[in-house]
Design a protein around this motif. Structure first.
Motif, PDB file in Angstrom:
ATOM      1  N   LEU A 116       0.809  -1.214   0.000  1.00 53.80           N
ATOM      2  CA  LEU A 116       0.000   0.000   0.000  1.00 53.80           C
ATOM      3  C   LEU A 116       0.845   1.268   0.000  1.00 53.80           C
ATOM      4  CD1 LEU A 116      -2.633  -1.102   2.655  1.00 53.80           C
ATOM      5  CD2 LEU A 116      -2.962  -0.984   0.177  1.00 53.80           C
ATOM      6  N   HIS A 119       0.440   5.185  -0.067  1.00 49.01           N
ATOM      7  CA  HIS A 119      -0.872   5.828  -0.157  1.00 49.01           C
ATOM      8  C   HIS A 119      -1.711   5.685   1.100  1.00 49.01           C
ATOM      9  CE1 HIS A 119       0.151   6.496  -4.292  1.00 49.01           C
ATOM     10  NE2 HIS A 119       0.341   5.204  -4.483  1.00 49.01           N
ATOM     11  N   ASP A 120      -1.744   4.507   1.703  1.00 51.22           N
ATOM     12  CA  ASP A 120      -2.578   4.347   2.883  1.00 51.22           C
ATOM     13  C   ASP A 120      -1.975   3.303   3.808  1.00 51.22           C
ATOM     14  OD1 ASP A 120      -4.473   4.338   4.793  1.00 51.22           O
ATOM     15  OD2 ASP A 120      -6.083   3.532   3.565  1.00 51.22           O
ATOM     16  N   SER A 122      -2.626   3.428   7.056  1.00 55.00           N
ATOM     17  CA  SER A 122      -3.396   3.604   8.285  1.00 55.00           C
ATOM     18  C   SER A 122      -3.570   2.299   9.042  1.00 55.00           C
ATOM     19  CB  SER A 122      -4.768   4.207   7.959  1.00 55.00           C
ATOM     20  OG  SER A 122      -4.643   5.491   7.401  1.00 55.00           O
ATOM     21  N   HIS A 123      -3.828   1.216   8.328  1.00 56.98           N
ATOM     22  CA  HIS A 123      -4.107  -0.043   9.013  1.00 56.98           C
ATOM     23  C   HIS A 123      -2.927  -0.486   9.877  1.00 56.98           C
ATOM     24  CE1 HIS A 123      -6.077  -3.819   9.845  1.00 56.98           C
ATOM     25  NE2 HIS A 123      -4.986  -4.473   9.484  1.00 56.98           N
ATOM     26  N   CYS A 189      -0.293  10.759  12.917  1.00 55.11           N
ATOM     27  CA  CYS A 189       0.072  10.875  11.499  1.00 55.11           C
ATOM     28  C   CYS A 189       1.280   9.994  11.182  1.00 55.11           C
ATOM     29  CB  CYS A 189       0.426  12.326  11.154  1.00 55.11           C
ATOM     30  SG  CYS A 189      -0.966  13.472  11.195  1.00 55.11           S
ATOM     31  N   LYS A 204       0.451  12.522   6.967  1.00 62.21           N
ATOM     32  CA  LYS A 204      -0.846  11.974   6.578  1.00 62.21           C
ATOM     33  C   LYS A 204      -1.515  11.369   7.817  1.00 62.21           C
ATOM     34  CE  LYS A 204       0.678  10.865   1.887  1.00 62.21           C
ATOM     35  NZ  LYS A 204       0.875   9.799   0.865  1.00 62.21           N
ATOM     36  N   TYR A 206      -3.589   9.006  10.159  1.00 56.11           N
ATOM     37  CA  TYR A 206      -4.163   7.661  10.194  1.00 56.11           C
ATOM     38  C   TYR A 206      -5.192   7.544  11.317  1.00 56.11           C
ATOM     39  CZ  TYR A 206      -1.211   6.773  14.279  1.00 56.11           C
ATOM     40  OH  TYR A 206      -0.630   6.846  15.521  1.00 56.11           O
ATOM     41  N   ASN A 208      -8.343   8.849  12.903  1.00 52.73           N
ATOM     42  CA  ASN A 208      -9.500   9.683  12.597  1.00 52.73           C
ATOM     43  C   ASN A 208     -10.718   9.199  13.379  1.00 52.73           C
ATOM     44  OD1 ASN A 208      -8.486  11.492  10.358  1.00 52.73           O
ATOM     45  ND2 ASN A 208      -8.003   9.481   9.485  1.00 52.73           N
TER      46      ASN A 208
END
Length: 563
Positions: A116, A119-120, A122-123, A189, A204, A206, A208
């Motif tokens: 990933l 781009h993401d 977060s997990h 972040c 970015k 993560y 939220n």
């Protein structure tokens, strides 16, 4: 506490980079005096440093850590409280090198983040239940990612240098010699970048949670059982340690409740050390002793003088890297007390965060509406990394301690931040602040006596007040003597950015500039200072004493007539 350091994309020769990494990590050794290790990649693209405070798996948990083929390296200052669960579930029992809680981050990155990137991710970080400042370097894919825990409990800074390199460290002092800009790493972040584009990324988020959504206002009334159970879980999680654990007891509700929950969870023969400090005759010392006697802790008291605190101010500002008045006032006693604490334990718990979560500061009595009250709690939680958790991290890390704060557990926040502000508001003094958490741990509700009633219902004293009112008065008097009226008239010329408005503020700013002002990168630190000023107040002074409810708000409450 530990100290992390990283450089990505430096143009220095490898041997110079190695020496630089050793020198910079040495500046963090107060955070981790037990071991210092470094790693520089064969081609010099990545350098990592780690100053270790040995807490979990002292014998085998050295960092930097790496996966088996040496392609992924990581340094982390943190506590991952669910690491055993992650080992058996997400990592399917994968054999790791140690029992260190932080070792799960590199293999979790390999599993979840590589496909990933960037781009993401977060997990990856949302799987972690704990606090952390972490850097992962992927040499095979020529990429790296750094991240900070949701609230910013662990310290972290990001710097940039003219050659395009990105620098990361637990404290700015390790970066200022090398970076033309240094800024706090934003909580919740991550920062991910590819080789050759180290400077091209940005923070970015993560983290939220629902309560961060603009305009959202919770309507569900408080569930006292959920509040009770989630806080107990948050405290018990923070007993994870292979070395002795202790607790700060200020004598107020928050730290006393932490101490009580922990004492009930520990074995009956565990020698549980507690610590308090104050000026001679301070209200906190008397209340803290009452709590310690009730719980049966091995209690230690530091009685300090105003002069003791004044002598420590320059060291305190050096460790804090801020000039905020409230943070310095409250950090100085905590810094002095931590010298005593480290004689007995390496890990200490405290009640930081409760006032932000529950609207416990006295100025919250002045809120006009449920919406205003709730939004201010969210704002305060988001700014904790500039204030109370900065104070807690730095004051203890300066003395080689690890601080843990159960009120800021992310699962607890999902409960405590998501019920109606109707059950948090004080009603302009008609109900004591933090009513819900008091009620959840009352004998009437829980069936257990956690604290004496006079402590459970003790009115709010902000830490810098509770240690003794002469502390703040003494600081002001001293600063008035050091700073002349002419210096104040010229303040806007002397300090182009954020000039101080009082003599006390001028004195702290002078200390900050003496220590950090010569560095170009220090402007990022100045811009990162958020002054702790009550939102609804008749006074600009942040002291709790300055709030109109300090002496009168609880007359009915303390006479048994709370609503």
């Amino acid at each position: 506490m530990c100290g992390i350091f990283a450089v990505l994309g430096s143009t220095l020769p490898r041997d110079q980079l190695l020496q630089l990494t050793i020198n910079a990590t040495n500046k963090l050794q107060h955070r981790g005096p037990d071991d210092l290790q470094t790693y520089v990649s064969p081609d010099g693209w990545a350098a990592l440093g780690f100053a270790r405070l040995q807490i979990n798996d002292p014998e085998h948990g050295a960092q930097p850590m790496h996966i088996s083929d040496d392609t992924i390296w990581a340094v982390t200052n943190g506590e991952i409280y669910n690491h055993r669960h992650l080992r058996s579930t997400d990592l399917h029992g994968q054999q790791l090198h140690s029992n260190s809680d932080c070792e799960v981050i590199a293999p979790l990155y390999e599993k979840y983040a590589t496909s990933l990137f960037p781009h993401d991710l977060s997990h990856l970080y949302n799987t972690l239940k704990g606090v952390f400042a972490s850097v992962v370097v992927d040499l095979a894919r020529n990429q790296f990612v750094a991240a900070r825990d949701p609230i910013g409990v662990r310290a972290m800074y990001l710097g940039r240098s003219e050659d395009g390199a990105v620098w990361i460290a637990s404290e700015a002092k390790a970066l200022l010699d090398h970076c033309n800009h240094v800024t706090p790493f934003l909580p919740g972040c991550y920062y991910a970048a590819k080789r050759g584009q180290e400077n091209a990324s940005e923070f970015k988020p993560y983290y939220n949670p629902l309560f961060y959504n603009p305009g959202w206002l919770p309507t569900e009334r408080v569930n006292l059982q959920k509040l009770h159970d989630s806080f107990k879980q948050a405290c018990v999680r923070r007993l994870m340690s292979d070395v002795p654990v202790g607790v700060f007891i200020s004598g107020g509700l928050d730290s006393s409740l932490v101490a009580s929950v922990l004492k009930k969870a520990l074995p009956s023969d565990y020698v549980f050390h507690s610590f308090s400090c104050g000026l001679e005759g301070s209200p906190d010392l008397k209340a803290a002793q009452r709590v310690a006697d009730f719980l049966g802790t091995e209690h230690h008291v530091l009685t300090f003088t105003v002069e003791d605190g004044i002598r420590a101010l320059e060291d305190v500002v050096y460790h804090l890297e801020t000039y905020d008045i409230t943070t310095i006032r409250a950090s100085t006693p905590m810094y002095l007390l931590s010298k005593l604490v480290k004689q007995y334990v390496k890990v200490v718990l405290s009640g930081e965060g409760a006032d932000e979560v529950f609207g416990g500061y006295l100025y919250f009595h002045n809120a006009d509406s449920e919406k205003d009250f709730y939004e201010e709690t969210v704002r305060r939680v988001k700014l904790l990394y500039t204030a109370d958790v900065l104070r807690g991290d730095r004051s203890t890390a300066a003395q080689s301690l690890e601080l843990r704060v159960p009120f800021l557990d992310r699962d607890f926040l999902d409960v405590a931040m998501c019920y109606s502000a109707v059950d948090k508001m004080t009603g302009k003094g008609r109900r004591i602040e933090k009513w819900a958490i008091r009620q959840a741990f009352s004998e009437e509700f829980s069936g257990e006596q956690y604290l004496p009633d006079d402590i459970l219902m003790r009115p709010k004293e902000q830490f810098s007040d509770g240690v003794g009112y002469n502390w703040i008065d003494g600081l002001k008097d001293y600063c008035d003597e050091q700073i002349t009226d002419k210096m104040m008239r010229d303040a806007a010329t002397t300090f182009k950015h954020d000039p101080p408005a009082t003599k006390e503020a001028y004195y702290y700013r002078s200390l900050f500039e003496k220590i950090f002002g010569k560095y170009e990168g220090a402007q990022g630190l100045r811009e990162g200072v958020h002054k702790w000023i009550p939102l609804w107040s008749d006074s600009d002074d942040p002291s709790g004493r300055a709030q109109r409810f300090h002496t009168a708000a609880y007359v009915k409450t303390m006479n048994g007539h709370s609503t």
